[in-house]
Design an enzyme around this catalytic site. Structure first.
Site, short mmCIF file in Angstrom:
data_model
loop_
_atom_site.label_atom_id
_atom_site.label_comp_id
_atom_site.label_asym_id
_atom_site.label_seq_id
_atom_site.Cartn_x
_atom_site.Cartn_y
_atom_site.Cartn_z
N GLU A 1 1.24 -0.89 0.18
CA GLU A 1 0.24 -0.23 -0.08
C GLU A 1 1.18 1.65 -0.10
O GLU A 1 0.50 1.91 0.85
CB GLU A 1 -1.18 -0.15 1.09
CG GLU A 1 -1.77 -0.90 0.73
CD GLU A 1 -2.29 -1.13 2.48
OE1 GLU A 1 -3.24 -0.42 3.10
OE2 GLU A 1 -3.35 -2.48 2.19
N GLU B 1 -5.84 -10.83 -1.38
CA GLU B 1 -6.62 -10.42 -0.04
C GLU B 1 -7.68 -10.98 -0.93
O GLU B 1 -9.05 -9.69 -0.20
CB GLU B 1 -6.18 -8.99 0.79
CG GLU B 1 -4.84 -9.03 0.78
CD GLU B 1 -4.45 -8.25 1.66
OE1 GLU B 1 -5.37 -7.19 2.36
OE2 GLU B 1 -3.59 -7.64 1.70
#
Length: 288
Positions: A85, A222
């Site tokens: 991220e 994910e």
């Protein structure tokens, strides 16, 4: 194993580490022939709180100590989310890197490396003000170089969210520039949290667009469909899982939790086993 291998969960301060939770998953994987996927070495969130007060040089020391400890504890890692991220959008990163000097420290380590190799120290402009030029991605590249040195045979992944629906181009730009900056990156990771309300045609075209731009292995890292609506969850699983699983460039799919009530989504509604019973998506998945 989700949170258990993150920097903030393990690193308790210089010289202090707690691997108890991570080792449970590692041991289970080893005993059952399951791939142990490491998540994640560098992330702006869930970092150790003690590093927030460190100088650049002290943060460099903490990063090296962290990498060395992971390598010592798990020398045989085969797949790693190296950085998580780090997309920069609307004046900030996807996770709070600005709370620390991680970016500056990794940038300085990249400058150290270049100076050692060439005899001249470059200035990479690695700071928390985003990515003004190609050189400013060198902090990201350095995170991957440090990983390659410790796990020469592991698959190294860059991981982020909103990659299909909302920030696809930002994701493409980051991975492509990171690769072009000399990072030993092997694959890109699309978290896949953004697929619950994405129709199948848009999803497929997004996946193709990303792959055409990057031309490297993809991981759905994910995957979760967070809804209490069994029919909608089943629909998305049936639309999305086969398309990813059967694409030659999709190297793997990781479900991000599977017990209803114990996942990170609203009420844990991404779980596919509820009250001990399979939801329709899980019934279908077993059959598929």
């Amino acid at each position: 194993c989700e949170n258990a291998t993150k920097w903030g969960s393990v690193h308790q301060g210089f010289g202090r580490f707690n691997w108890d939770n991570a080792d449970r998953t590692y041991k289970y994987c080893k005993e059952n022939g399951i791939i142990f996927k490491y998540h994640a070495l560098i992330w702006g969130s869930q970092h150790p709180t003690f590093i927030e007060s460190l100088s650049v040089d002290e943060t460099k020391r903490a990063i090296i100590e962290w990498y060395d400890e992971v390598q010592k504890h798990y020398p045989d890692l085969t797949i790693i989310d190296v950085v998580n991220e780090a997309i920069y959008s609307s004046g900030d990163y996807h996770s709070p890197y600005k709370q620390t000097k991680i970016i500056e420290a990794l940038g300085s380590l990249a400058e150290d490396r270049a100076e050692k190799e060439t005899g001249t120290r470059p200035s990479y402009n690695c700071n928390t003000n985003g990515y003004p030029n190609t050189n400013s991605y060198q902090w990201l590249a350095e995170a991957f170089r440090l990983a390659r040195e410790r796990w020469p045979n592991a698959t190294l992944i860059y991981n982020d969210y909103n990659t299909f629906q909302w920030q696809r181009q930002e994701f493409i730009n980051l991975v492509r520039t990171l690769r072009d900056a000399g990072a030993p990156i092997d694959a890109y990771g699309c978290q896949s949290h953004d697929l619950t309300d994405m129709n199948v045609s848009s999803f497929k075209s997004a996946m193709v667009e990303i792959q055409n731009a990057l031309k490297m292995p993809m991981y759905s890292t994910e995957y979760d469909i967070g809804t209490s609506d069994d029919a909608l969850q089943l629909q998305r699983y049936k639309e999305q899982i086969p398309y990813m699983w059967e694409a030659d460039y999709c190297a793997g799919i990781t479900l991000w939790g599977y017990i209803y009530g114990s996942t990170w989504t609203t009420d844990g509604n991404s779980g596919i086993i509820k009250n001990g019973k399979d939801r329709p998506a899980m019934t279908w998945l077993r059959e598929y």
